[in-house]
Design an enzyme around this catalytic site. Structure first.
Site, PDB file in Angstrom:
ATOM      1  N   ASP A 144      39.254  24.221 -21.908  1.00  0.00           N
ATOM      2  CA  ASP A 144      38.422  23.083 -21.730  1.00  0.00           C
ATOM      3  C   ASP A 144      37.148  23.517 -22.347  1.00  0.00           C
ATOM      4  OD1 ASP A 144      37.965  24.606 -19.610  1.00  0.00           O
ATOM      5  OD2 ASP A 144      37.334  23.201 -18.340  1.00  0.00           O
TER       6      ASP A 144
ATOM      7  N   ASP B  15      37.427  27.583 -18.431  1.00  0.00           N
ATOM      8  CA  ASP B  15      37.893  28.006 -17.266  1.00  0.00           C
ATOM      9  C   ASP B  15      39.266  27.647 -16.651  1.00  0.00           C
ATOM     10  OD1 ASP B  15      37.054  25.672 -16.494  1.00  0.00           O
ATOM     11  OD2 ASP B  15      35.799  26.282 -14.813  1.00  0.00           O
TER      12      ASP B  15
ATOM     13  N   SER C 134      32.043  21.478 -17.727  1.00  0.00           N
ATOM     14  CA  SER C 134      33.097  21.656 -18.090  1.00  0.00           C
ATOM     15  C   SER C 134      33.969  20.714 -18.883  1.00  0.00           C
ATOM     16  CB  SER C 134      33.929  21.639 -16.601  1.00  0.00           C
ATOM     17  OG  SER C 134      35.004  22.248 -16.489  1.00  0.00           O
TER      18      SER C 134
ATOM     19  N   ASP D 217      34.249  24.593 -20.989  1.00  0.00           N
ATOM     20  CA  ASP D 217      33.706  26.041 -20.630  1.00  0.00           C
ATOM     21  C   ASP D 217      34.660  26.987 -20.372  1.00  0.00           C
ATOM     22  OD1 ASP D 217      34.853  25.053 -18.173  1.00  0.00           O
ATOM     23  OD2 ASP D 217      33.307  26.037 -16.823  1.00  0.00           O
TER      24      ASP D 217
END
Length: 445
Positions: free
Chosen positions: A241, A245, A102, A243
């Protein structure tokens, strides 16, 4: 029962150490493959990743583990976490895996697992997989080893799904948008999706090299995107960010708009159209008191959960809500995704700007946040929260804020930190309360 490998969002850590080695990734795949074996069909897993250098290593280890259990593997290459959740369900896979840490720096990596329904695993599923990790796997015969193949149209599938989250009549022709992808998983798909609906797109953080993910760009490092919005005269900035999400928005003045304001905006527009389910929004204990008061003024509720989007999602599903998220930018819109999706949330925000014909600084600032202060205290040894002096300091702080604010004390799930957050109408009192509790924690730690 304490978790041995799984944290609040899968397995995560520094690469080549502890639980984030190639050997452990293979064992995780073997355990997950065994746990999700159901029926006599040929089982299938979808594997995606972000842009970290270690993604190659972890991906290959996962492929080895799954195929050794007789599971066929579909590899997508770099894609956002929500895209893997979507493809898992769309392709009737038994399991989905996202390789990402992440918003963490490139040295870290992680493994996130999704069930066949595209939702993150339950605590029970994770516990069952943990139990299997430490057991010797029952490998399939040579004739039953799984196959691996890479699909080339995964990005197009996700872009199409993202665009479906807004009306087919929606166009962004008059918008100039800075899109900061954090040199992460959305570096191709997010700018493309927004451009395809007509916006003028200025990109940032779209040159991943394996070691620059989240490095000075993205939703946790906003200086670059703020400056780019002002420099180019853009209408809005979109910061994702690693990833993709989570989402933070930058208005035309270069000021950040956090997840609380985004949730308020989306929920308000949906409520006006009769599309908001559950009677309100689900967020965590960290969301600002101003959001709660704003929603109450609209006849809506704010339901709070523990920190972590998995807890938000769990309450949304059990309570029939379709909007939820975190102040940090995780936006969960269950009508369009099974997990947080920064790009889908961005599309909804852009559509709102088009409909209102107002600047982002007006359209997306729904309430005035109350003063909020968060401080972290590092400790050694046992948790200071068990000390009587700390308990007394917390009680004193709660009395001081009674009826005027909130106090949230929690231990970090990943570091030896105690997080002390307070908010209220009096900024000076909030600071005094936080400092008093932090002093007590330091003395006890």
């Amino acid at each position: 029962m304490a978790r041995k490998y799984f944290g609040t969002d899968g397995i995560r850590g520094e690469t080549n150490k502890g639980a984030m080695t190639a050997a452990m990734a293979m064992r995780v795949a073997q355990a997950a493959g065994a746990h999700f074996r159901r029926g006599d069909h040929r089982h299938r897993v979808v594997i995606g990743k972000d842009t970290r250098l270690s993604g190659y290593m972890v991906e290959n280890a996962l492929v080895a583990g799954f195929t050794s259990m007789g599971v066929n593997v579909i590899q997508t290459g770099p894609l956002p976490t929500p895209a893997i959740a979507m493809l898992t369900r769309e392709m009737r896979a038994d399991l989905g895996v996202m390789i990402s840490a992440s918003h963490n720096p490139y040295q870290d990596n992680g493994i996130k697992l999704f069930g066949p329904d595209g939702f993150k695993l339950s605590d029970e599923d994770e516990a069952a997989i943990e139990a299997l990790i430490d057991q010797e796997p029952e490998l399939v015969p040579a004739s039953e080893i799984g196959r691996a193949r890479r699909i080339e149209d995964s990005r197009g599938r996700y872009i199409h799904a993202v665009k479906q989250s807004v009306s087919d009549k929606t166009r962004f022709d008059d918008l100039k948008v800075v899109v900061d992808c954090a040199n992460g998983a959305a570096y191709q798909v997010a700018p493309s999706a927004i451009w395809e609906l007509g916006a003028e797109v200025i990109t940032l953080g779209v040159d991943p090299n394996g070691t620059n993910i989240n490095d000075g760009v993205g939703s946790t490092s906003l200086d670059a995107v703020k400056a780019k919005v002002v420099e180019t005269g853009a209408d809005i900035g979109i910061a994702l960010d690693g990833d993709a999400d989570r989402l933070i928005v930058i208005d035309e003045k270069g000021e950040a708009i956090d997840g609380d304001q985004i949730m308020a905006s989306i929920a308000t527009r949906m409520a006006e159209k009769g599309q908001l389910r559950g009677g309100g929004v689900v967020a965590t204990v960290m969301s600002n008191l101003g959001l709660e008061r704003y929603l109450e003024g609209k006849g809506l509720t704010l339901e709070r959960t523990k920190v972590g989007d998995r807890y938000v999602l769990g309450r949304m599903r059990s309570g029939g809500f379709n909007v939820g998220g975190e102040q940090s930018g995780h936006m969960i819109l269950l009508d369009h995704a099974t997990t947080g999706d920064g790009t889908v949330a961005a599309m909804r925000v852009l559509a709102s700007l088009v409909r209102s014909n107002r600047p982002a600084s007006e359209e997306l600032r729904m309430f005035e946040p109350v003063p909020q202060l968060l401080k972290n205290v590092r400790y050694d040894g046992a948790s200071p929260l068990d000390a009587e002096t700390v308990k007394a300091a917390i009680k004193d702080a709660e009395r001081a804020l009674a009826g005027k604010g909130r106090l949230v004390i929690r231990a970090s799930g990943t570091e030896p930190l105690i997080r002390v957050m307070a908010e209220g109408d009096d900024a000076c009192e909030v600071e005094q309360v936080v400092d008093a509790v932090c002093d007590a924690v330091r003395a006890a730690g």
